[in-house]
Write a protein that holds these residues in place. Structure first.
Motif, mmCIF file in Angstrom:
data_model
loop_
_atom_site.group_PDB
_atom_site.id
_atom_site.type_symbol
_atom_site.label_atom_id
_atom_site.label_comp_id
_atom_site.label_asym_id
_atom_site.label_seq_id
_atom_site.Cartn_x
_atom_site.Cartn_y
_atom_site.Cartn_z
ATOM 1 N N ILE A 147 -59.135 50.853 -21.840
ATOM 2 C CA ILE A 147 -59.714 52.033 -22.483
ATOM 3 C C ILE A 147 -60.839 52.602 -21.628
ATOM 4 O O ILE A 147 -60.935 53.811 -21.417
ATOM 5 N N GLU A 148 -61.691 51.715 -21.119
ATOM 6 C CA GLU A 148 -62.808 52.155 -20.284
ATOM 7 C C GLU A 148 -62.310 52.838 -19.013
ATOM 8 O O GLU A 148 -62.823 53.892 -18.618
ATOM 9 N N ARG A 149 -61.329 52.267 -18.379
ATOM 10 C CA ARG A 149 -60.795 52.865 -17.153
ATOM 11 C C ARG A 149 -60.179 54.234 -17.431
ATOM 12 O O ARG A 149 -60.335 55.169 -16.632
ATOM 13 N N GLY A 190 -59.947 57.682 -15.466
ATOM 14 C CA GLY A 190 -58.690 58.407 -15.631
ATOM 15 C C GLY A 190 -58.899 59.856 -16.050
ATOM 16 O O GLY A 190 -58.253 60.766 -15.512
ATOM 17 N N LEU A 191 -59.808 60.089 -16.997
ATOM 18 C CA LEU A 191 -60.064 61.452 -17.467
ATOM 19 C C LEU A 191 -60.592 62.343 -16.343
ATOM 20 O O LEU A 191 -60.052 63.441 -16.122
ATOM 21 N N PRO A 192 -61.636 61.926 -15.605
ATOM 22 C CA PRO A 192 -62.092 62.780 -14.493
ATOM 23 C C PRO A 192 -60.997 63.034 -13.453
ATOM 24 O O PRO A 192 -60.867 64.158 -12.953
ATOM 25 N N LEU A 209 -71.056 56.612 -16.027
ATOM 26 C CA LEU A 209 -70.978 55.504 -16.979
ATOM 27 C C LEU A 209 -69.982 54.453 -16.506
ATOM 28 O O LEU A 209 -70.239 53.247 -16.600
ATOM 29 N N GLY A 210 -68.857 54.907 -15.998
ATOM 30 C CA GLY A 210 -67.841 53.967 -15.533
ATOM 31 C C GLY A 210 -68.344 53.083 -14.414
ATOM 32 O O GLY A 210 -68.066 51.872 -14.381
ATOM 33 N N LEU A 211 -69.113 53.650 -13.488
ATOM 34 C CA LEU A 211 -69.642 52.870 -12.385
ATOM 35 C C LEU A 211 -70.652 51.846 -12.897
ATOM 36 O O LEU A 211 -70.689 50.702 -12.427
ATOM 37 N N CYS A 212 -71.466 52.236 -13.867
ATOM 38 C CA CYS A 212 -72.439 51.294 -14.445
ATOM 39 C C CYS A 212 -71.739 50.185 -15.227
ATOM 40 O O CYS A 212 -72.094 49.011 -15.107
ATOM 41 N N ALA A 255 -76.004 54.080 -10.942
ATOM 42 C CA ALA A 255 -75.626 52.684 -10.730
ATOM 43 C C ALA A 255 -76.740 51.907 -10.040
ATOM 44 O O ALA A 255 -76.994 50.740 -10.369
ATOM 45 N N TRP A 256 -77.412 52.548 -9.090
ATOM 46 C CA TRP A 256 -78.529 51.873 -8.412
ATOM 47 C C TRP A 256 -79.680 51.601 -9.382
ATOM 48 O O TRP A 256 -80.221 50.497 -9.429
#
Length: 305
Positions: A8-10, A15-17, A220-223, A296-297
């Motif tokens: 779901i997260e992926r 996936g959406l972007p 958000l995905g990267l975090c 993320a940093w």
């Protein structure tokens, strides 16, 4: 359950972007009549190819202050909900610095150092507009506020939905984002333009859509990708999340309805919907790197405290 959550997260965060960018490219290709659309005029101004739009260095420079504040909001929301990173140090800072240097060098080579400074200080809204201190910041005021609030409720809703246990939650980093946004809004001299000027409302509507379905999910995905999942706990109250969602939605609905009711399209640089919407996703190509890398940093940095 964990595999389903990861899927779901992926799908949401990456996936959406990806789908939006591919669909936008297809729309541009159809509109220009060329499958390889990179060298075709595609920008709403009528003087930039799709590749020029992607490598729009001076635009990226004036987007930089807002992009960084949005990155702080993403990382701050993660820490506020106790979703910390326990991974080893990642090269996010180096990646972010490299992208910013490319923006600076590219912008300076295109519009000169004075032009770079003028863009960083938010002097321009769009090509041909007269310089005006803080104009570009005001050009995004309501949409950016809605996105900053979106960062908080998106992470909070994720935690509520999956009943994730919090690891030393702290609201301080997210408050930093709010203070930074408020402080810069004062520095750049607030006006009523974002609320009542059709050109401002129309642009904010596009900005809200672009960042809500591409920039924020990527960040958000990267975090989330660099953070560790905690245990489960009883769900907290949904009330505070609903309130922030309502405030965020109010900003977006206001600019959207305002753009329609005040006929913002009449002030647009183009009447072509593909150039106004689809190409706009490529205009923020640097944002899709700056905000996620910076978020993320910071997420990794604040997770150590």
């Amino acid at each position: 359950m964990r595999d389903a959550r990861t899927s779901i997260e992926r799908a949401l965060f990456f996936g959406l972007p990806a789908f939006v960018l591919v669909a936008s490219y297809v729309a541009v290709a159809i509109d220009t009549g060329h499958a390889w659309a990179w060298m075709q005029i595609a920008h709403e101004s009528g003087d930039k190819t799709l590749l020029d739009t992607l490598l729009y260095f001076d635009h990226a420079a004036r987007e930089l202050p807002g992009d960084l504040v949005l990155g702080v909001a993403v990382a701050g929301a993660m820490i506020a909900q106790g979703r910390r990173s326990n991974r080893a140090d990642t090269p996010m800072l180096g990646a972010w610095v490299a992208v910013v240097l490319v923006i600076f060098v590219g912008s300076a080579s295109k519009v000169g150092v004075d032009g770079l400074v003028a863009n960083l200080t938010q002097m321009y809204t769009r090509p041909g507009a007269p310089p005006d201190w803080g104009a570009h910041w005001r050009y995004h005021f309501l949409s950016r506020l809605g996105l900053i609030l979106m960062c908080w409720w998106a992470v909070a809703l994720h935690r509520w939905w999956f009943r994730e246990a919090a690891d030393r939650p702290s609201r301080r980093p997210y408050v930093i984002a709010l203070v930074a946004f408020g402080g810069l809004s004062l520095v750049f001299i607030p006006t009523l333009e974002p609320f009542f000027e059709p050109r401002f409302l129309g642009h904010q509507a596009r900005e809200a859509m672009t960042h809500a379905i591409v920039t924020v999910p990527l960040a958000l995905g990267l975090c989330y990708a660099q953070s560790e999942r905690g245990g489960t706990e009883a769900r907290s109250k949904l009330g505070p999340i609903a309130i922030v969602m309502a405030l965020s939605a109010a900003c977006v609905v206001y600019v959207g309805l305002g753009a329609v009711l005040m006929d913002a399209s009449g002030d647009a640089q183009s009447k072509n919907p593909v150039r106004l919407v689809a190409t706009h996703f490529y205009e923020h190509g640097f944002t899709y790197l700056v905000t996620p890398f910076f978020a993320a940093w910071l997420h990794r940095l604040w997770s150590k405290s």
